[in-house]
Structures are given as C-alpha cells and as structure tokens.
Design an enzyme around this catalytic site. Sequence first.
Site, PDB file in Angstrom:
ATOM      1  CD  GLU A 166       0.462  -6.010   7.308  1.00 35.94           C
ATOM      2  OE1 GLU A 166      -0.190  -6.125   6.245  1.00 35.94           O
ATOM      3  OE2 GLU A 166       0.186  -5.157   8.176  1.00 35.94           O
ATOM      4  CE1 TYR A 223      -3.092   0.587  10.655  1.00 34.43           C
ATOM      5  CE2 TYR A 223      -2.505  -1.662  10.067  1.00 34.43           C
ATOM      6  CZ  TYR A 223      -2.171  -0.333  10.173  1.00 34.43           C
ATOM      7  OH  TYR A 223      -0.923   0.105   9.792  1.00 34.43           O
ATOM      8  CD  GLU A 263       2.181  -1.479   9.529  1.00 36.65           C
ATOM      9  OE1 GLU A 263       0.994  -1.402   9.139  1.00 36.65           O
ATOM     10  OE2 GLU A 263       3.105  -1.883   8.803  1.00 36.65           O
ATOM     11  CG  ASP A 281      -1.928   1.128   1.193  1.00 35.64           C
ATOM     12  OD1 ASP A 281      -2.327   1.544   0.087  1.00 35.64           O
ATOM     13  OD2 ASP A 281      -2.295   1.615   2.283  1.00 35.64           O
TER      14      ASP A 281
END
Length: 637
Positions: free
Chosen positions: A442, A495, A531, A201
Amino acid sequence: YSAERLLLAALCSVCQALQDGMLFPTESPSREVKDVSGLWIFRADESPERSRGFEQQWYKSPLAETGPVIDMPVPSSYNDITQDAQIRDFIGWVWYEKDVWVPARWIQDRGTRIVLRVGSAHYYSVLWVNGVKVTEHVGGHLPFEADISGVLRQTSGNQCRITIAVNNTLTLETLPPGTIQYMTDRSRYPAGYFVQNTNFDFFNYAGIHRPVLLYTTPKAHIDDITVETTFSDNIGLVSFNVSVLGSSKAAVKVTLSAQDGRCVASADGSRGVLKVTDVNLWWPYLMHENPAYLYSMEVQATAEDGQTDVYTLPVGIRTVKVTSTQFLINNKPFYFHGVNKHEDADIRGKGFDWPLVVKDFNLMKWMGANSFRTSHYPYAEEILQMADRHGIVIIDECPGVGIKDIRSFGNVSLAHHLTVMEELVRRDKNHPSVVMWSVANEPASEMPPAGFYFKELVSHTRSLDSSRPVTYITASNYARDLGAPYVDVICVNSYFSWYQDPGHTELIGLQLNTQFDNWYGKYQKPIIQSEYGADAVPGLHSDPPMMFTEEYQKTVLQNYHNVFDQKRKEFVIGELIWNFADFMTSQSIIRVVGNKKGIFTRQRQPKAGAFLLRERYWRIANETGVLPTWASCITVI
C-alpha cells in the site's frame, strides 16, 4: 535527534551491492553451531539524546558496570516483557549483552572461521565483541553476521562478551519509514518530548527478534549456493552455482539425494546442471497426494590444503509461471486460498518462538490454507523452512510498508530499498515455497515519483531473480496507480463495508465486481485479493449483524466469497484473508488492544470466520480432484 543522523549516515554507507552469501547456519562434518540465545542483560539509554551509551562507551566494559540492567530474553521484543510502560513505548537505543564461552578448539585451530550471526534485530544495530566493533546493520527483519575469528584470537581466554546496541527509530529513509515529531507546546509537553509517527497498522516491536548464533566454517568455505529448477516430462533439472571464499582453486562436488538417501545425480565443479530421472516435483499442500517433496543437495568444497567444507541444502524441484489469467505451479493452475499473517504474539511480540510457529502451521493446514503472505516484512527463515516441508506457498514481502510521504521516494530511500531486496533475495532465493516477491504494501503509488521508483525496484528485483514473478500490494485507484504497469501480478487490498461504507454489506458485491473489472480491464494481468476482512471482537454477537461482531465478519467474508467464485473462473487467482490472527497495534481510538480482524484470536482460538473459511478452503481444494481419499472426505460441521 542524534539517532536520526546516525541512521542516515548508516543508510548511505550500506546502500551498495552485496557480495557475500547468507546461508542458513547448519551443522555438518565441517561446521558447528552454538546457539547463544537465552537470557541476556539489557539496558535502555534513557538520556534525552539517547546517546549516552556511545558517549560513555558502554561496549568497552560489562554493561552492568554502566548502570542498572535487567534480564531480557532473546529472541523476543523487549516491549511487553516488563511492567514498565516506558519500556513498552521506548524509542531509541537499547543495549544487550551476554558472556558466552567459545570452545577452545575453535580458537586454537587457525583454519577455523568463527562467525557471529544475528537472525534479526529491529531496527539499526551495532555489534561489538570484547569491546571491538565487528559490524553494523540497517534493517529490522533480515540476518547479519561478522567473522569474529581475529577478535577472539587477539584476546586472552575463551570468554566472549557480545554487546549489541539496537535502535528502533524510523525515519523517512528507513523501511518501514516514519518520522520523529517533537512536541513544542510547553503548556502540554515537557522539554524534549517526542513521538514516533508511522503509517502502518501494527505495533513497532523492537529488540533482538531472532536467534543469535555462533557458527564455524573452514577458512576456505562455501559462501553461497544458488539453485534454479525446471523439468520436462519426468526429467528434473537443477541448475546450481556455488561460491567458495578463501580458496581460488577449490574442488567442488555436488550430490543430490532422494528422501530415501539414494544418490539421484552428481556433478563436479562450481556451476552445472543436475539431471534427475523420474523426478518427484515439489507440489503445494492440497494440490498433490505427495506434496512438498524435498531432495537433499550436498555441496563439498575441498581447498588446496585438503580441508573440506560441507553444506547441505534442501531442494524442491518446481516451476512458476504467470499468464494473463493464471498462476501456474508445475504448469498447472494454482489458486491462492490462504492468509496474511504477522509475527506477533502475547508477551514475546515479534520474537521467534517454535511452539507458536508449529501451532500456526497446524492451524493453517486444519483450515485448508495453501498459502500466506509475509505481511509486511520478511519472516524468520525457519518459517520458510517449515513452509518448504509442508508445501505452504509464500508471497515473500519486504518491509516496504507505510511509504506515504513523497520524501520517502527519494534517492536514499530507493537505494536502501534496493539493498533490502538484495538481502531478501539472497536469503530466500532457494526456498521452493517462495513463489513471488512483494516489494511493498500500500505505497502512495499515485504520487509522481512512484512510477520511476517502482520501475527501478521491480526491474532490480527481476535482475536478482528471474525465476519468480514480482508484485506489490496496492490500495490505490486503478487509474492512477503508477507502479502497476511494471508488476507481474496485481495484488489489491480493499475493505468494502468496513473502511468504505461501514455497515453496508449489501454494497460489497457491486463494488468488488467493479474493482476487479477495472483493474483487469486496464492491465490484463491476473489479480489476487491480497487483503479483505472486518474486525470481530471474540464473543461479541449481534443479529442482524453489526460491525465488530463475529456475525458481521462472517457476513463480510460471505459477500466477498460470492464474487470470488465468479471471478476465479476468469482472472482472479487468489484470496488472502486479513488476518490470520488478531495482532497488536499502537494505541488509538479505532483499535481496542490491537487489530481484531483475525479469524483466530491472538491466542490462536477460532472465531466463527475460521470455520467459514475452513469449509470454503477445503471445498476449493477438493475441486481440483487430485487430493488423497482422506482429504476428499473432510466435511465441516
């Protein structure tokens, strides 16, 4: 697609053990450096196969004679420099060229090596000098160089035409990986239409991203230096290993000096240990009243003919250890309160830029950040040098992001990944700010090949440097992560209330506690929240908070922080916000001109979250009780 075939061949040819060093070019009594960055000329190969430049041998004559060229600044990404959308989104070969003058004395003195070094170019590069190929390199974030002495001395005059072809195509075997997809529906796409698919991303910026340098050394020269440090009571120990090429019997002398210029230790020989009495340790920012102390280690290598090479290396004396619940720097607990970053800014893309670097460090210190992660690739070495000088701790990450396809766990991919880690460790091993290696971000670590892949990768990294822990960043289910058993620290991305249960911040506490307890319960290793965060469009407000507003980002952070404050008393050793600043991504329906999870805008202006983190980070730092008076008096309004 011809570029894919070329890239695969190159990957197979370079996946072997590296032997030469990669010392950062510096000037000394025996070395000179000439920066040849600046304005270059540029041409994209827009032929259907992107191969016309090679077929017509554009490197054999001035690039302007092959067709239309434009100006292009180096270093910079080429994508945002023009008003042409095709250049912004271009995939394939682009060509750079610059004519430079080489000092006559360099060429006339045959005892002088002349080296051409590219700080980084994304992704696959081929380099010519005066039409002669001198090297090629696979990988977009690490330096490569070539000894061009012979080429220059075979041609008349002092002019040097440097040609660099750069291809940003990503395949299943590159780092990061990607695929080229041809669109075959002729009712929707013209013949030959293709797109580059990726699983990360951030925008796939391309070009020559870091400075291009010419530098000299004597023929018999210091090729590599490795230092490892430790201490006991007030005695510091610096182990060193010096590699000299061009002479089999060079006499090596090593001198370590304090910041006031005093010699504190010296030794003869290419290997040895320097003993420093009343040592000043290298401490992180906000952990000590005298952080980031650097000694200066001068290495002299004198060849049989009397020629001497001199190289000076900054040295920070410190130790790093990991227990089941703590991360120790100099035997004291260290808590990461920092940021994730990107090399990303308006216009320049990923191009190295000193004003931006200095601004970012000022912002990090303003907010009380003591650390950052080089997400998701190695950053410019000048950034690591800044971190050494300012005491900012670094998790140094390789470009292993987006490894989602099972075909990217094959032997070719693994061999290339091992080589990239060798290049990374070779470049960054002497930086005291670097306290941990990250081998991936990831990955699909629940896939069957991942266990063997990461076992080999982590083991190989430890064999390259046993003084630092190794990790990778996971977003997998704790019970199915096949790589976690091999790492030293668990780094978890999550997240909650954003990608999962969007809008429901009331669930963060429960879900985050469960995450931490599951990971620690299974692996008994310290954990970093590597994160977390939420997008916030600057200036967008809502009360009660709604997604994409500054209030929502702030609420998400507060809910995470409540759990961090509980778990850092147990086994959580750090928190790194995603992200330091907004950054560009590819165009999609979930991104409004890039990712907006920054606590600063892309122009480095603070959102509400920046002030929240500033208050938190300074409070955590003040809890240590070792800060100077001025720091402990800081309040946030």
